[in-house]
Design a protein around this motif. Structure first.
Motif, mmCIF file in Angstrom:
data_model
loop_
_atom_site.group_PDB
_atom_site.id
_atom_site.type_symbol
_atom_site.label_atom_id
_atom_site.label_comp_id
_atom_site.label_asym_id
_atom_site.label_seq_id
_atom_site.Cartn_x
_atom_site.Cartn_y
_atom_site.Cartn_z
ATOM 1 N N TYR A 114 6.902 7.941 -2.465
ATOM 2 C CA TYR A 114 5.226 7.605 -2.956
ATOM 3 C C TYR A 114 4.468 8.793 -2.973
ATOM 4 O O TYR A 114 4.071 9.067 -4.041
ATOM 5 N N ALA A 115 4.877 9.869 -1.934
ATOM 6 C CA ALA A 115 3.989 11.049 -1.683
ATOM 7 C C ALA A 115 4.493 11.937 -3.060
ATOM 8 O O ALA A 115 3.746 12.679 -3.589
ATOM 9 N N ASP A 119 0.869 -1.212 -0.142
ATOM 10 C CA ASP A 119 0.013 0.065 -0.012
ATOM 11 C C ASP A 119 0.833 1.100 -0.003
ATOM 12 O O ASP A 119 1.630 1.391 0.831
ATOM 13 N N LYS A 120 0.895 2.041 -0.949
ATOM 14 C CA LYS A 120 1.586 3.147 -1.159
ATOM 15 C C LYS A 120 1.270 4.217 -0.013
ATOM 16 O O LYS A 120 2.262 5.208 0.064
ATOM 17 N N CYS A 121 0.145 4.229 0.613
ATOM 18 C CA CYS A 121 0.011 5.305 1.538
ATOM 19 C C CYS A 121 0.400 4.671 2.870
ATOM 20 O O CYS A 121 0.652 5.347 3.932
ATOM 21 N N LYS A 122 0.499 3.453 3.014
ATOM 22 C CA LYS A 122 1.088 2.941 4.235
ATOM 23 C C LYS A 122 2.112 1.986 4.072
ATOM 24 O O LYS A 122 1.900 0.570 4.017
ATOM 25 N N ILE A 152 2.996 11.012 -6.605
ATOM 26 C CA ILE A 152 1.347 11.275 -6.721
ATOM 27 C C ILE A 152 1.286 12.538 -7.592
ATOM 28 O O ILE A 152 1.870 13.663 -7.156
ATOM 29 N N LYS A 212 7.735 6.038 1.951
ATOM 30 C CA LYS A 212 6.350 6.899 1.927
ATOM 31 C C LYS A 212 6.724 8.204 1.337
ATOM 32 O O LYS A 212 5.689 8.740 0.695
ATOM 33 N N ARG A 213 7.832 8.888 1.675
ATOM 34 C CA ARG A 213 8.186 10.186 0.952
ATOM 35 C C ARG A 213 8.006 10.145 -0.299
ATOM 36 O O ARG A 213 7.732 10.677 -1.027
#
Length: 432
Positions: free
Chosen positions: A428-429, A382-385, A432, A425-426
């Motif tokens: 992935y953000a 999961d890219k958000c987690k 986006i 996580k950074r």
């Protein structure tokens, strides 16, 4: 008696050939011609015909240097194994060898140090969530707090490579300053400059400014830089040809130089003891080159036999280096040196031969299987987690029904070039 003398003569010939065989076997194929040239440069009987007469441009296969970022889902298993095995000693191993007294005198301080090493990023900085480190240590039965971890981490300023284990560039420079030759006022000024690098010119009035700046300029900006490998060219010794379910092995003969024995055009050559010795050496060298080819071929056949499922699309199975050593009657260390820097090419890519000798973690589970599963987990997370190393550990233990420690997972992740969960996580953000 005649038979005994004959056996002794054969044994003597084999021994002299073996003396040449081992260094020739251990030499990478792209350095073989140069090595043979050095061995035979004073031998009038040997003529070496170069195998590099055609364009190298058409023969060299480029090998990309390991990427210090996340693997995409398209990355092949070849890329992953290549990352794991092409270099024998990496940053983690180098650091772990230094975790001992007097810097880390107790088992407790050593375990904390190992946990810190397991959480360094690809540049050698400690920028992870320290609570994850505390949880990891708790799983190993060590209750500690952030202050104790920091006390141990500050000792990293005495480790090589210098600057390793710092939280950021500024602290890394301070680590390196602490072990420099600067003292007293020079040290104090250097510390102020490091904390105000963008305004370092305001210290120009200080008499030793140039001396201090020279020391600071020599500091590492990326602590792990020496362990970030350059790209290089790879030439495979063994080529696996696959058609349907048939597997054939071929040696990369195009890179083997030709060795021709020619008698010098001199009188009474046959009677001269010097020339007799040189003729024997020339024949031994030709025999040794043939033995190299035969040995590499035999190694390839053993790999095909043990790793048939891999060539058919499966996983690499545990294969002990001792099995190969026993087959040739040499120690594992000798065989390990012999297969170092040698590669095999097949439909799935180019692989270091050493990568086929994976360690069995439990039963038929190899570390290569663990790393493959780890990479798949990250590619599909999961890219958000993003998955933490603790969560990856739990999933691996469940998948393979075995027990491991978190720092092993962290080590595997770093060997695969995969960032920590907070760094992913950074990234992935940003995408986006």
């Amino acid at each position: 008696m005649a038979k005994l003398r004959q056996n002794i003569a054969v044994k003597s010939k084999l021994s002299s050939t073996l003396k040449s065989w081992l260094p020739i076997l251990q030499s990478p194929i792209n350095e073989l011609e140069e090595m043979l040239g050095k061995i035979s440069e004073d031998n009038p009987y040997i003529e070496i015909q170069s195998a590099f007469s055609t364009s190298l441009q058409n023969k060299l296969t480029p090998l990309k240097s390991p990427q210090r970022s996340m693997h995409s889902a398209k990355n092949s298993i070849g890329d992953k194994i290549e990352l794991l095995t092409i270099y024998e000693k990496g940053l983690i191993e180098t650091l772990e060898e230094q975790i001992s007294s007097p810097l880390f005198p107790t088992q407790r301080s050593q375990q904390i140090a190992y946990a810190i090493i397991g959480n360094l990023n690809s540049e050698g900085f400690f920028d992870c969530d320290i609570q994850e480190v505390i949880q990891d240590l708790q799983r190993d039965g060590i209750e500690c707090d952030e202050a104790e971890i920091e006390r141990v981490r500050k000792r990293f300023c005495h480790l090589e490579p210098s600057g390793i284990g710092a939280k950021n560039l500024e602290e890394s420079l301070v680590f390196q300053l602490d072990i420099s030759n600067l003292e007293d006022t020079d040290y104090d000024i250097a510390l102020q400059i490091i904390r105000n690098l963008e305004q370092h010119t305001k210290f120009k009035k200080y008499k030793n400014y140039e001396k201090i700046m020279k020391v600071i300029r020599d500091f590492r900006r990326i602590p792990s830089l020496d362990f970030q490998e350059d790209s290089c060219a790879v030439i495979a010794d063994i080529i696996i040809i696959q058609q349907n379910n048939n597997i054939e092995l071929a040696l990369n003969d195009s890179y083997y130089p030709s060795m021709i024995i020619e008698k010098p055009k001199l009188k009474n050559v046959e009677e001269d003891s010097y020339f007799k010795t040189k003729l024997k050496e020339a024949r031994d060298l030709v025999d040794a080159l043939d033995m190299r080819k035969a040995t590499i071929r035999k190694i390839g056949l053993m790999i095909i036999e043990y790793q048939y499922d891999f060539f058919m699309g499966g996983e690499i199975k545990p294969m002990k280096l001792k099995d190969l050593a026993d087959e040739f009657g040499h120690s594992p260390s000798t065989i390990s040196r012999a297969i170092a820097n040698k590669f095999l090419e097949c439909n799935r890519g180019i692989f270091p031969i050493k990568s086929f000798f994976t360690t069995a973690i439990d039963g038929d589970t190899s570390n290569a299987s663990i790393k493959e599963f780890l990479s798949d987990l990250v590619n599909n997370e999961d890219k958000c987690k993003p998955l933490s190393d603790i969560k990856i550990l739990e999933l691996i233990e469940k998948k393979f029904d075995l027990k491991m420690v978190r720092r092993t997972i962290t080590k595997y992740r770093k060997q695969l070039g995969i960032l920590g969960s907070s760094q992913r996580k950074r990234m992935y953000a940003m995408s986006i």
